[in-house]
Design a protein around this motif. Structure first.
Motif, PDB file in Angstrom:
ATOM      1  N   LEU A   1      -6.068   0.936   3.982  1.00  0.00           N
ATOM      2  CA  LEU A   1      -6.793   2.027   3.962  1.00  0.00           C
ATOM      3  C   LEU A   1      -6.108   3.045   4.478  1.00  0.00           C
ATOM      4  O   LEU A   1      -6.424   4.391   3.962  1.00  0.00           O
ATOM      5  CB  LEU A   1      -8.259   1.857   4.419  1.00  0.00           C
ATOM      6  CG  LEU A   1      -9.085   0.450   3.817  1.00  0.00           C
ATOM      7  CD1 LEU A   1     -10.149   0.374   4.590  1.00  0.00           C
ATOM      8  CD2 LEU A   1      -9.132   0.574   2.197  1.00  0.00           C
ATOM      9  N   VAL A   2      -5.577   2.892   5.662  1.00  0.00           N
ATOM     10  CA  VAL A   2      -5.029   4.130   6.390  1.00  0.00           C
ATOM     11  C   VAL A   2      -3.761   4.777   5.813  1.00  0.00           C
ATOM     12  O   VAL A   2      -3.503   5.874   5.501  1.00  0.00           O
ATOM     13  CB  VAL A   2      -4.772   3.732   7.626  1.00  0.00           C
ATOM     14  CG1 VAL A   2      -4.033   4.579   8.844  1.00  0.00           C
ATOM     15  CG2 VAL A   2      -5.917   3.197   8.376  1.00  0.00           C
ATOM     16  N   PHE A   3      -2.791   3.535   5.258  1.00  0.00           N
ATOM     17  CA  PHE A   3      -1.650   3.946   4.596  1.00  0.00           C
ATOM     18  C   PHE A   3      -1.851   4.524   3.445  1.00  0.00           C
ATOM     19  O   PHE A   3      -1.328   5.842   3.218  1.00  0.00           O
ATOM     20  CB  PHE A   3      -0.885   2.653   4.112  1.00  0.00           C
ATOM     21  CG  PHE A   3      -0.474   1.838   5.593  1.00  0.00           C
ATOM     22  CD1 PHE A   3      -0.141   2.318   6.641  1.00  0.00           C
ATOM     23  CD2 PHE A   3      -0.328   0.408   5.217  1.00  0.00           C
ATOM     24  CE1 PHE A   3       0.188   1.726   7.921  1.00  0.00           C
ATOM     25  CE2 PHE A   3       0.051  -0.432   6.340  1.00  0.00           C
ATOM     26  CZ  PHE A   3       0.454   0.205   7.628  1.00  0.00           C
ATOM     27  N   MET A   4      -2.846   4.364   2.496  1.00  0.00           N
ATOM     28  CA  MET A   4      -2.947   4.853   1.237  1.00  0.00           C
ATOM     29  C   MET A   4      -3.693   6.373   1.440  1.00  0.00           C
ATOM     30  O   MET A   4      -3.425   7.068   0.498  1.00  0.00           O
ATOM     31  CB  MET A   4      -3.821   4.066   0.479  1.00  0.00           C
ATOM     32  CG  MET A   4      -3.162   2.767  -0.487  1.00  0.00           C
ATOM     33  SD  MET A   4      -3.842   2.093  -1.864  1.00  0.00           S
ATOM     34  CE  MET A   4      -5.180   1.771  -1.269  1.00  0.00           C
ATOM     35  N   ARG A   5      -4.383   6.549   2.532  1.00  0.00           N
ATOM     36  CA  ARG A   5      -5.206   7.786   2.720  1.00  0.00           C
ATOM     37  C   ARG A   5      -4.224   8.994   3.259  1.00  0.00           C
ATOM     38  O   ARG A   5      -4.675  10.012   3.083  1.00  0.00           O
ATOM     39  CB  ARG A   5      -6.178   7.599   3.561  1.00  0.00           C
ATOM     40  CG  ARG A   5      -7.547   8.429   3.750  1.00  0.00           C
ATOM     41  CD  ARG A   5      -8.552   7.931   4.304  1.00  0.00           C
ATOM     42  NE  ARG A   5      -9.804   8.812   4.135  1.00  0.00           N
ATOM     43  CZ  ARG A   5     -10.513   9.288   5.026  1.00  0.00           C
ATOM     44  NH1 ARG A   5     -10.235   9.120   6.474  1.00  0.00           N
ATOM     45  NH2 ARG A   5     -11.562   9.960   4.851  1.00  0.00           N
ATOM     46  N   ALA A   6      -2.850   8.499   3.289  1.00  0.00           N
ATOM     47  CA  ALA A   6      -1.838   9.787   3.547  1.00  0.00           C
ATOM     48  C   ALA A   6      -1.715  10.233   2.243  1.00  0.00           C
ATOM     49  O   ALA A   6      -0.969  11.467   2.069  1.00  0.00           O
ATOM     50  CB  ALA A   6      -0.590   9.017   4.206  1.00  0.00           C
ATOM     51  N   PHE A   7      -1.837   9.631   1.129  1.00  0.00           N
ATOM     52  CA  PHE A   7      -1.397   9.910  -0.307  1.00  0.00           C
ATOM     53  C   PHE A   7      -2.287  10.493  -0.944  1.00  0.00           C
ATOM     54  O   PHE A   7      -2.314  11.333  -2.000  1.00  0.00           O
ATOM     55  CB  PHE A   7      -0.631   8.799  -0.996  1.00  0.00           C
ATOM     56  CG  PHE A   7       0.335   8.024  -0.244  1.00  0.00           C
ATOM     57  CD1 PHE A   7       1.262   8.774   0.445  1.00  0.00           C
ATOM     58  CD2 PHE A   7       0.212   6.784   0.015  1.00  0.00           C
ATOM     59  CE1 PHE A   7       2.298   8.115   0.875  1.00  0.00           C
ATOM     60  CE2 PHE A   7       1.193   6.061   0.572  1.00  0.00           C
ATOM     61  CZ  PHE A   7       2.036   6.848   1.287  1.00  0.00           C
ATOM     62  N   ALA A   8      -3.748  10.195  -0.820  1.00  0.00           N
ATOM     63  CA  ALA A   8      -4.634  10.348  -1.533  1.00  0.00           C
ATOM     64  C   ALA A   8      -6.158   9.849  -0.906  1.00  0.00           C
ATOM     65  O   ALA A   8      -6.282   9.030  -0.243  1.00  0.00           O
ATOM     66  CB  ALA A   8      -4.769   9.725  -2.882  1.00  0.00           C
ATOM     67  N   PRO A   9      -7.408  10.454  -1.295  1.00  0.00           N
ATOM     68  CA  PRO A   9      -8.665   9.931  -0.954  1.00  0.00           C
ATOM     69  C   PRO A   9      -8.763   8.483  -1.441  1.00  0.00           C
ATOM     70  O   PRO A   9      -7.941   8.237  -2.314  1.00  0.00           O
ATOM     71  CB  PRO A   9      -9.542  10.914  -1.495  1.00  0.00           C
ATOM     72  CG  PRO A   9      -8.963  12.178  -1.803  1.00  0.00           C
ATOM     73  CD  PRO A   9      -7.412  11.985  -2.037  1.00  0.00           C
ATOM     74  N   VAL A  10      -9.334   7.750  -0.605  1.00  0.00           N
ATOM     75  CA  VAL A  10      -9.457   5.914  -0.902  1.00  0.00           C
ATOM     76  C   VAL A  10     -10.969   5.993  -1.095  1.00  0.00           C
ATOM     77  O   VAL A  10     -11.565   6.051  -0.396  1.00  0.00           O
ATOM     78  CB  VAL A  10      -8.877   5.451   0.379  1.00  0.00           C
ATOM     79  CG1 VAL A  10      -8.869   4.030   0.120  1.00  0.00           C
ATOM     80  CG2 VAL A  10      -7.280   5.705   0.353  1.00  0.00           C
TER      81      VAL A  10
ATOM     82  N   TYR B   1      -7.827   9.730  -6.816  1.00  0.00           N
ATOM     83  CA  TYR B   1      -8.287   8.727  -6.003  1.00  0.00           C
ATOM     84  C   TYR B   1      -7.175   7.385  -5.961  1.00  0.00           C
ATOM     85  O   TYR B   1      -7.053   6.901  -7.073  1.00  0.00           O
ATOM     86  CB  TYR B   1      -9.671   8.255  -5.915  1.00  0.00           C
ATOM     87  CG  TYR B   1     -10.570   9.648  -6.074  1.00  0.00           C
ATOM     88  CD1 TYR B   1     -11.168   9.714  -4.720  1.00  0.00           C
ATOM     89  CD2 TYR B   1     -10.838  10.258  -7.098  1.00  0.00           C
ATOM     90  CE1 TYR B   1     -11.938  11.016  -4.659  1.00  0.00           C
ATOM     91  CE2 TYR B   1     -11.805  11.418  -7.092  1.00  0.00           C
ATOM     92  CZ  TYR B   1     -12.067  11.755  -5.818  1.00  0.00           C
ATOM     93  OH  TYR B   1     -13.126  12.829  -5.665  1.00  0.00           O
ATOM     94  N   LEU B   2      -7.236   6.983  -4.781  1.00  0.00           N
ATOM     95  CA  LEU B   2      -6.529   5.666  -4.779  1.00  0.00           C
ATOM     96  C   LEU B   2      -7.445   4.384  -4.196  1.00  0.00           C
ATOM     97  O   LEU B   2      -8.289   4.950  -3.743  1.00  0.00           O
ATOM     98  CB  LEU B   2      -5.450   5.586  -3.893  1.00  0.00           C
ATOM     99  CG  LEU B   2      -4.179   6.336  -4.323  1.00  0.00           C
ATOM    100  CD1 LEU B   2      -3.046   6.360  -3.253  1.00  0.00           C
ATOM    101  CD2 LEU B   2      -3.665   6.089  -5.726  1.00  0.00           C
TER     102      LEU B   2
ATOM    103  N   ALA C   1       0.705  -1.245  -0.091  1.00  0.00           N
ATOM    104  CA  ALA C   1      -0.172  -0.029   0.049  1.00  0.00           C
ATOM    105  C   ALA C   1       0.889   1.333  -0.019  1.00  0.00           C
ATOM    106  O   ALA C   1       0.403   2.206  -0.666  1.00  0.00           O
ATOM    107  CB  ALA C   1      -1.028  -0.018   1.129  1.00  0.00           C
ATOM    108  N   ASN C   2       1.779   1.189   0.590  1.00  0.00           N
ATOM    109  CA  ASN C   2       2.584   2.383   0.681  1.00  0.00           C
ATOM    110  C   ASN C   2       3.440   2.918  -0.710  1.00  0.00           C
ATOM    111  O   ASN C   2       3.784   4.159  -0.928  1.00  0.00           O
ATOM    112  CB  ASN C   2       3.966   2.331   1.945  1.00  0.00           C
ATOM    113  CG  ASN C   2       3.349   2.484   3.260  1.00  0.00           C
ATOM    114  OD1 ASN C   2       2.590   3.713   3.570  1.00  0.00           O
ATOM    115  ND2 ASN C   2       3.390   1.582   3.978  1.00  0.00           N
ATOM    116  N   ALA C   3       3.819   1.645  -1.374  1.00  0.00           N
ATOM    117  CA  ALA C   3       4.042   1.889  -2.930  1.00  0.00           C
ATOM    118  C   ALA C   3       3.125   2.651  -3.788  1.00  0.00           C
ATOM    119  O   ALA C   3       3.385   3.197  -4.557  1.00  0.00           O
ATOM    120  CB  ALA C   3       4.537   0.360  -3.377  1.00  0.00           C
ATOM    121  N   MET C   4       1.758   2.889  -3.244  1.00  0.00           N
ATOM    122  CA  MET C   4       0.971   3.483  -4.256  1.00  0.00           C
ATOM    123  C   MET C   4       1.249   5.142  -4.197  1.00  0.00           C
ATOM    124  O   MET C   4       0.683   5.811  -5.138  1.00  0.00           O
ATOM    125  CB  MET C   4      -0.363   3.134  -3.673  1.00  0.00           C
ATOM    126  CG  MET C   4      -0.934   2.032  -4.054  1.00  0.00           C
ATOM    127  SD  MET C   4      -1.121   1.549  -6.020  1.00  0.00           S
ATOM    128  CE  MET C   4      -2.206   2.662  -6.334  1.00  0.00           C
TER     129      MET C   4
END
Length: 263
Positions: A177-186, A157-158, A127-130
């Motif tokens: 869901l938490v990790f990716m929400r640091a980068f974009a709305p999920v 969005y991711l 997820a962090n690689a997204m």
């Protein structure tokens, strides 16, 4: 709350219009930002003999009709760069399939349009690689940092749809869901998250009975939207039937999600 919903693939014009008509309550709901979803081509089917759709030209004509008759915003998949420009003339959101989430040329081509973009996380990807696919889009749109606020501003969005695990199964790690929400709305893709991708008969399997459980869990964790593929009768759907929510069951699930989000 963003809601992406519709059949997996355009089976026929009659079927699309029939399903679109049933989804009108979500378009009228002031709590929901609704997008009608259907694919004109499913380019990653398990078998060469699987139904793929009606093709880009006919598919876009039908999606344009849905847009005009119902006033819906439209989201559909693109698989190759040549598709991006004609598709962007019809749809409001371009979706990058999970297997293509790292394809630079495709991401950049989508980012050069005015459409919103939904990138599905690859089943093979941490997820962090997204943050890196997100950055490809954001940098193309003139922004050099992948944050929730920047992605929101630039319409990115991711989408989570599970990770491959063991033999022919997917597992959703709710931490993603938490990790990716640091980068974009999920957006949480509840129906594709219950796929069993390597069914023995050459077709993708799944267990739609698990969709409500995963959707409720995602709502409790906190996401920005949901993706539900739906059909009048999933047992006869030409693609992803085992994963779908039946149309008459969708309203109950969405109402439950709204209650959880309110809490």
């Amino acid at each position: 709350m963003i809601l992406l919903s519709g059949p997996c693939v355009i089976e026929s014009e009659e079927n699309i219009l029939k399903i679109a008509k049933e989804l009108q309550p979500y378009h009228k709901d002031k709590e929901i930002d609704f997008y009608f979803k259907a694919s004109f081509d499913k380019a990653n089917r398990t078998s060469l003999h699987s139904f793929r759709g009606l093709g880009m030209e006919e598919g876009l004509r039908i999606l344009q009709r849905v847009k005009e008759e119902f006033g819906y915003k439209i989201v559909t998949d693109v698989h190759e760069t040549y598709q991006v420009e004609p598709v962007s003339q019809v749809v409001d959101m371009l979706q990058i399939p999970a297997f293509l989430c790292r394809q630079t040329d495709l991401l950049v081509a989508c980012a050069k349009t005015t459409c919103k973009i939904n990138i599905k996380k690859g089943q093979f990807l941490d997820a962090n690689a997204m943050q890196y696919p997100a950055l490809k889009v954001l940098e193309t749109r003139g922004c050099n940092e992948a944050t929730y606020e920047n992605a929101q501003k630039h319409g990115l969005y991711l989408c989570e749809r599970g990770n491959t695990f063991g033999y022919g199964n997917l597992v959703v790690d709710m931490r993603n869901l938490v990790f990716m929400r640091a980068f974009a709305p999920v957006i949480f893709d509840a129906t594709h998250s219950v796929q069993m991708p390597t069914a023995k008969d050459g077709k993708t399997g799944g267990d739609s009975s698990m969709v409500p459980y995963l959707a409720r869990a995602a709502a409790a964790v906190g996401v920005d939207g949901f993706f539900f593929e739906t059909h009048f009768d999933p047992s006869i759907a030409l693609s992803d039937g085992p994963n779908m929510i039946q149309l008459d069951q969708l309203n109950t699930l969405i109402n439950t999600i709204k209650k959880i989000r309110a809490i």
